[in-house]
Design an enzyme around this catalytic site. Structure first.
Site, PDB file in Angstrom:
ATOM      1  N   GLY A  73     -29.373   0.651 -49.491  1.00 54.33           N
ATOM      2  CA  GLY A  73     -29.500  -0.897 -50.351  1.00 54.33           C
ATOM      3  C   GLY A  73     -27.839  -2.017 -50.642  1.00 54.33           C
ATOM      4  O   GLY A  73     -27.481  -2.687 -50.108  1.00 54.33           O
ATOM      5  N   ASN A 155     -32.310  -6.727 -61.028  1.00 53.68           N
ATOM      6  CA  ASN A 155     -33.192  -5.175 -60.682  1.00 53.68           C
ATOM      7  C   ASN A 155     -33.400  -5.176 -62.306  1.00 53.68           C
ATOM      8  O   ASN A 155     -33.563  -4.286 -62.873  1.00 53.68           O
ATOM      9  CB  ASN A 155     -31.805  -4.765 -60.222  1.00 53.68           C
ATOM     10  CG  ASN A 155     -30.596  -5.003 -60.816  1.00 53.68           C
ATOM     11  OD1 ASN A 155     -30.472  -6.077 -60.215  1.00 53.68           O
ATOM     12  ND2 ASN A 155     -29.299  -4.487 -61.573  1.00 53.68           N
ATOM     13  N   SER A 203     -33.928  -0.755 -49.611  1.00 49.95           N
ATOM     14  CA  SER A 203     -33.352   0.286 -50.236  1.00 49.95           C
ATOM     15  C   SER A 203     -34.959   1.680 -50.053  1.00 49.95           C
ATOM     16  O   SER A 203     -35.674   1.651 -50.621  1.00 49.95           O
ATOM     17  CB  SER A 203     -32.713   0.975 -51.041  1.00 49.95           C
ATOM     18  OG  SER A 203     -32.278   1.893 -51.271  1.00 49.95           O
ATOM     19  N   HIS A 205     -34.797   4.555 -50.768  1.00 48.95           N
ATOM     20  CA  HIS A 205     -34.821   5.203 -52.849  1.00 48.95           C
ATOM     21  C   HIS A 205     -35.958   4.554 -53.987  1.00 48.95           C
ATOM     22  O   HIS A 205     -35.840   4.270 -55.053  1.00 48.95           O
ATOM     23  CB  HIS A 205     -33.981   6.141 -53.261  1.00 48.95           C
ATOM     24  CG  HIS A 205     -32.945   5.310 -53.702  1.00 48.95           C
ATOM     25  ND1 HIS A 205     -32.574   4.781 -55.391  1.00 48.95           N
ATOM     26  CD2 HIS A 205     -31.550   4.504 -53.715  1.00 48.95           C
ATOM     27  CE1 HIS A 205     -31.511   4.195 -55.917  1.00 48.95           C
ATOM     28  NE2 HIS A 205     -31.263   3.983 -54.415  1.00 48.95           N
ATOM     29  N   CYS A 330     -20.605  -1.492 -69.142  1.00 47.65           N
ATOM     30  CA  CYS A 330     -18.844  -1.351 -70.216  1.00 47.65           C
ATOM     31  C   CYS A 330     -17.908  -1.674 -68.744  1.00 47.65           C
ATOM     32  O   CYS A 330     -17.454  -0.916 -67.468  1.00 47.65           O
ATOM     33  CB  CYS A 330     -18.791   0.319 -70.332  1.00 47.65           C
ATOM     34  SG  CYS A 330     -17.156  -0.029 -70.737  1.00 47.65           S
TER      35      CYS A 330
HETATM   36  N1  PLP Z   1     -29.579  -3.909 -54.461  1.00 51.47           N
HETATM   37  C1  PLP Z   1     -30.487  -4.156 -55.797  1.00 51.47           C
HETATM   38  C2  PLP Z   1     -30.676  -5.395 -56.628  1.00 51.47           C
HETATM   39  C3  PLP Z   1     -30.221  -2.947 -56.313  1.00 51.47           C
HETATM   40  O1  PLP Z   1     -31.139  -2.632 -57.914  1.00 51.47           O
HETATM   41  C4  PLP Z   1     -30.026  -1.792 -56.332  1.00 51.47           C
HETATM   42  C5  PLP Z   1     -29.990  -0.441 -56.431  1.00 51.47           C
HETATM   43  O2  PLP Z   1     -29.561  -0.072 -57.678  1.00 51.47           O
HETATM   44  C6  PLP Z   1     -28.819  -1.418 -54.689  1.00 51.47           C
HETATM   45  C7  PLP Z   1     -28.814  -2.798 -54.365  1.00 51.47           C
HETATM   46  C8  PLP Z   1     -28.037  -0.771 -53.938  1.00 51.47           C
HETATM   47  O3  PLP Z   1     -28.923   0.118 -53.247  1.00 51.47           O
HETATM   48  P1  PLP Z   1     -29.189   1.919 -53.157  1.00 51.47           P
HETATM   49  O4  PLP Z   1     -28.779   2.664 -54.467  1.00 51.47           O
HETATM   50  O5  PLP Z   1     -29.619   1.881 -52.364  1.00 51.47           O
HETATM   51  O6  PLP Z   1     -27.027   1.340 -52.219  1.00 51.47           O
END
Ligand code: PLP
Length: 392
Positions: A73, A155, A203, A205, A330
């Site tokens: 991502g 997220n 992404s 994972h 933080c």
């Molecule tokens: N964008 C969002 C909304 C995410 O939640 C995350 C990962 O937590 C990422 C981007 C980054 O993805 P990656 O961990 O595959 O680099």
């Protein structure tokens, strides 16, 4: 999954689905060829990449040649933002980009970097329930706007942004629309064409594929600059010998997603709603739940426990072998609570007492029951020794 431990942090990462792992192991064992080689070792490798591209494209209802595999991502977001904005800066323009104030750092930090090079960035505020109105985008657009980048689902709160409505605004202006769909992908149906997007990040994972693989969907006809230059793989957009097993894993994970997404969403929504209802009742309706109640992905719950610090909740839950996320961050040594919740206007005390609970493929009703029971006991213990709670 581990039988004893309870994992409720699927938004942070997901375990690899055993079917994905099996497929990847077979690829790793049987195929070491370089997909660029035209010989009998390279050809099967190229076929694996071709199939994975088809599988990823199918979930997005996109064309396979529009999929650019990346390392995840973060890289996809960087490629989208810098790939659009850097050429404008190189051409001596002063490009303007619109994002929200609750984007993942992969987007917001890319913006800060582009800002340091001369781009102008507008960070749109969100409402108290985490939502954003398409009209805000319309108001922020100016003659220099080249890109709007907004996440599909947040997220932390799971709140969904109205990308289809926003596309109606950006398209007539010829402004590119990118969505960081890392947290929406696999949780809600995504049809990139119906949404009217130009670029979309995902992404592996977060969808039961391994870490270190992802993709950027680039609508056919959209030109962006690569970040990595080299052998010209991925149609020149992302050089580097392909991560064969990773791509195969992401492809398989996508195929599995397509099969049961609607049923899984219903199952998770029921579990999540039951979790919220039971917790609220067990703690006398004193919890604060964050994010729009309906406009959110089905697996995510964001809440604050008044008078209690999220980090200490996390530590106590960890002692009980339960994994969730504190949702707090933080910044420069100063604990002010989660930036996402702060951007929603939630005060530092409540933002610091926040938890993100995210459910997934192996979450069971029994686990939800145990979680509610354990968290209730922990909160009651912490309230009992909190002078602020006693004096409320
Ligand atoms: N964008 C969002 C909304 C995410 O939640 C995350 C990962 O937590 C990422 C981007 C980054 O993805 P990656 O961990 O595959 O680099």
């Amino acid at each position: 999954m581990d039988n004893e431990k309870i994992y409720l942090d699927y938004n942070a990462t997901t375990p690899i689905d055993p079917r994905v792992l099996e497929g990847m192991a077979a690829v790793g064992r049987d195929n070491f060829g370089n997909p660029s080689s035209s010989h009998c070792f390279g050809r099967p490798a190229a076929e694996i990449v071709r199939r994975a591209r088809l599988q990823v494209a199918a979930v997005l209802k996109a064309e396979p040649e529009e999929i650019c595999f990346t390392s995840g991502g973060t890289e996809s977001d960087n490629l989208a933002l810098k790939g659009v904005v850097l050429p404008c800066l190189a051409a001596g323009r002063k490009p303007h980009v619109i994002v929200s104030s609750v984007e993942h750092p992969a987007v917001s930090e890319s913006c800060r970097y582009l800002e340091s090079l001369g781009a102008r960035i507008t960070f749109l505020p969100v409402a108290a329930d985490g939502t954003l109105q398409a009209a805000q985008v319309a108001q922020a657009i100016n003659d220099d706007t080249v890109l709007v980048s907004l996440m599909l689902a947040n997220n932390e709160t799971g709140v969904l942004f109205p990308l289809a409505e926003i596309a109606e605004i950006t398209r007539p202006h010829g402004i590119l629309l990118h969505s960081d769909a890392v947290q929406a992908f696999g949780k809600v149906e995504i049809d990139v064409k119906a949404l009217g997007l130009d670029l979309l990040s995902l992404s592996g994972h977060k969808v039961y594929a391994p870490k270190g693989v992802g993709a950027l969907w680039v609508r056919s006809g959209v030109r962006i600059e690569p970040l990595l230059h080299g052998g010209g793989q991925e149609k020149g957009l992302r050089s580097g010998t392909e991560n064969l097993a990773g791509m195969a894993g992401l492809g398989l994970a996508c195929e599995i997603l397509t099969a049961g997404m609607a049923d899984e969403a219903t199952r998770l929504r029921r579990l999540r709603d039951r979790l919220e209802m039971k917790l609220a009742a067990a703690l006398d309706q004193q919890l604060i739940f964050h994010g729009h109640r309906q406009l959110r992905v089905p697996n995510t719950c964001s809440l604050s426990v008044p008078y209690v610090d999220g980090e200490s909740l996390l530590a106590h839950l960890d002692l009980d072998d339960i994994a969730v996320s504190a949702g707090s961050a933080c910044s420069s040594g100063e604990h002010r609570g989660s930036p996402v919740l702060r951007a929603m206007g939630i005060g530092p005390e409540l933002a610091q007492g926040s938890l993100r609970i995210s459910l997934g493929r192996w979450t069971t009703a029994a686990e939800v029951e145990i979680f509610v029971e354990k968290l209730t006991a922990i909160v009651r213990r912490l309230w009992a020794i909190s002078p602020l709670y006693q004096a409320r």
